[in-house]
Motif scaffolding. Structure first.
Motif, mmCIF file in Angstrom:
data_model
loop_
_atom_site.group_PDB
_atom_site.id
_atom_site.type_symbol
_atom_site.label_atom_id
_atom_site.label_comp_id
_atom_site.label_asym_id
_atom_site.label_seq_id
_atom_site.Cartn_x
_atom_site.Cartn_y
_atom_site.Cartn_z
ATOM 1 N N GLN A 1 0.856 -1.186 0.000
ATOM 2 C CA GLN A 1 0.000 0.000 0.000
ATOM 3 C C GLN A 1 0.896 1.242 0.000
ATOM 4 O O GLN A 1 1.892 1.294 0.717
ATOM 5 C CB GLN A 1 -0.908 0.017 1.240
ATOM 6 N N HIS A 2 0.517 2.236 -0.790
ATOM 7 C CA HIS A 2 1.290 3.482 -0.867
ATOM 8 C C HIS A 2 0.960 4.360 0.341
ATOM 9 O O HIS A 2 -0.185 4.773 0.531
ATOM 10 C CB HIS A 2 0.943 4.205 -2.170
ATOM 11 N N ARG A 3 1.991 4.685 1.152
ATOM 12 C CA ARG A 3 1.786 5.497 2.353
ATOM 13 C C ARG A 3 2.920 6.518 2.511
ATOM 14 O O ARG A 3 3.658 6.780 1.574
ATOM 15 C CB ARG A 3 1.638 4.592 3.585
ATOM 16 N N VAL A 4 3.062 7.070 3.704
ATOM 17 C CA VAL A 4 4.014 8.153 3.963
ATOM 18 C C VAL A 4 4.875 7.793 5.170
ATOM 19 O O VAL A 4 4.373 7.255 6.169
ATOM 20 C CB VAL A 4 3.282 9.485 4.225
ATOM 21 N N LEU A 5 6.169 8.104 5.089
ATOM 22 C CA LEU A 5 7.101 7.926 6.208
ATOM 23 C C LEU A 5 7.613 9.302 6.625
ATOM 24 O O LEU A 5 8.060 10.088 5.788
ATOM 25 C CB LEU A 5 8.282 7.045 5.791
ATOM 26 N N ALA A 6 7.537 9.606 7.933
ATOM 27 C CA ALA A 6 7.967 10.914 8.422
ATOM 28 C C ALA A 6 8.632 10.763 9.791
ATOM 29 O O ALA A 6 8.564 9.702 10.426
ATOM 30 C CB ALA A 6 6.773 11.861 8.532
ATOM 31 N N VAL A 7 9.270 11.834 10.243
ATOM 32 C CA VAL A 7 9.887 11.857 11.568
ATOM 33 C C VAL A 7 8.783 11.986 12.618
ATOM 34 O O VAL A 7 7.835 12.763 12.445
ATOM 35 C CB VAL A 7 10.878 13.036 11.684
ATOM 36 N N ARG A 8 8.905 11.230 13.702
ATOM 37 C CA ARG A 8 7.913 11.313 14.772
ATOM 38 C C ARG A 8 7.807 12.747 15.293
ATOM 39 O O ARG A 8 8.817 13.401 15.536
ATOM 40 C CB ARG A 8 8.293 10.384 15.918
ATOM 41 N N GLY A 9 6.589 13.233 15.469
ATOM 42 C CA GLY A 9 6.377 14.571 15.987
ATOM 43 C C GLY A 9 6.585 15.680 14.976
ATOM 44 O O GLY A 9 6.615 16.861 15.347
ATOM 45 N N SER A 10 6.698 15.337 13.692
ATOM 46 C CA SER A 10 6.965 16.348 12.666
ATOM 47 C C SER A 10 5.720 17.121 12.254
ATOM 48 O O SER A 10 5.804 18.131 11.558
ATOM 49 C CB SER A 10 7.564 15.684 11.418
ATOM 50 N N GLY A 11 4.543 16.624 12.651
ATOM 51 C CA GLY A 11 3.303 17.250 12.210
ATOM 52 C C GLY A 11 2.788 16.694 10.911
ATOM 53 O O GLY A 11 1.726 17.110 10.432
#
Length: 327
Positions: A182-192
């Motif tokens: 599934q296409h999703r998003v990876l980000a830094v925790r707490g980045s908003g």
């Protein structure tokens, strides 16, 4: 006496003269500019932005493939298998993949060998071809190189988290689906950043030549996208805070997140990403052969064993995708 006085006078004049000479000026200090670390080789803006309003070609049942050749068919009744015969005569299966997709195809830091879910899928194909899973030669490809490598026969198959799409099926053939991402998003925790809506006007990393890139350009046109050759490069630029997020398949993102505890996968799926083994368009016999291998590993439990070995970080096994056939 007069000579002594004259000598002392000369010495005194020398001292006074020396004391009046200006000290040479120091060279000017060189200005030092502190900038961000350089981007990985091959990184930059997208090179294949779609035409405004363009959409991918549509086709009926895009994940349906050719049925495996039935087992036990008499040799005189069996269809010809020129591609399979040529691979067997060569004695090696040539497989295209990369070394930067943790969990699917990456270099083991202890042994330096290629390992991962995709690597083992390729080895299972070799097992059925030769009775030996080690008779595989790997060719390292970027995502943008996959289709050309199949078309010019640089490789026999591509096993590289390659999504089956209608547009790609116009250029190459595919096996049945061997993994559903599934296409999703990876980000830094707490980045908003909590999903795709938060990527507007943010810096996002994607790999050139992928469905993820084209979908991002379509869904979030204001995102500032940086493209790189491999997903491992995206991890580097995110850790250096040169981008704010990475967006692609959750299977790839899980491999990146496993390498950094400060990262998390967020948001709902943008789209399903069915992976298939890529094969040259004219090689129908090899398509049927590969589908036979995929049928076997679904039935005998090999698929679940491979999932548990490499992908358990994504949760318990969902089971192998059910195959669809056109014939």
């Amino acid at each position: 006496m007069n000579k002594l006085v004259a000598l002392l006078s000369l010495i005194l004049v020398g001292i006074l003269t020396t004391g009046c000479v200006a000290t040479p000026a120091l060279p000017p200090e060189t200005e030092v500019s502190y900038t961000e670390p350089p981007l990985p080789d091959g990184a930059g803006p997208p090179t294949d932005a779609p035409e405004p309003g363009s959409t991918e070609a549509q086709c009926a049942r895009p994940t349906a493939s050719l049925r495996p050749t039935p087992a036990g068919v008499a040799a005189e009744n069996a269809p010809p298998t020129p591609t399979v015969d040529a691979v067997r005569e060569r004695g090696r299966l040539i497989v295209g993949l990369d070394t930067g997709s943790n969990l699917f195809s990456f270099l083991d830091p202890m042994t330096g060998k290629l390992v991962g879910f995709d690597v083992d899928i390729a080895r299972e194909i070799a097992r059925d071809l030769f009775g030996d899973p080690e008779r595989v030669d790997f060719r390292i490809l970027t995502s943008a190189e996959r289709i050309e490598a199949l078309q010019d026969s640089t490789v026999d198959v591509v096993v590289k988290t390659m999504t089956i799409t209608c547009a790609r099926k116009e250029e190459v053939s595919f096996s049945t689906v061997y993994f559903q991402a599934q296409h999703r998003v990876l980000a830094v925790r707490g980045s908003g950043i909590n999903g795709v809506a938060d990527l507007a006007n943010r810096r996002v990393c994607a790999v050139d030549g992928t469905t993820s890139l084209r979908r991002l350009q379509r869904i979030v046109p204001t995102a500032q996208i940086t493209t790189v050759p491999m997903w491992s490069d995206c991890l580097v630029v995110l850790q250096q805070r040169q981008v704010d997020a990475i967006s692609t398949d959750d299977s790839i993102l899980a491999g990146l997140a496993a390498q950094d505890p400060y990262l998390e996968i967020v948001g709902d799926s943008l789209s399903p990403e069915p992976y298939g083994v890529g094969i040259k368009k004219e090689s129908e016999d090899l398509v049927r052969f590969v589908n036979g291998t995929l049928e076997r590993i679904r039935r005998d439990g090999t698929w679940n064993r491979l999932y548990d070995r490499w992908l358990s970080v994504m949760g318990s096994s969902p089971g192998a995708p059910f195959p669809q056939y056109v014939d």
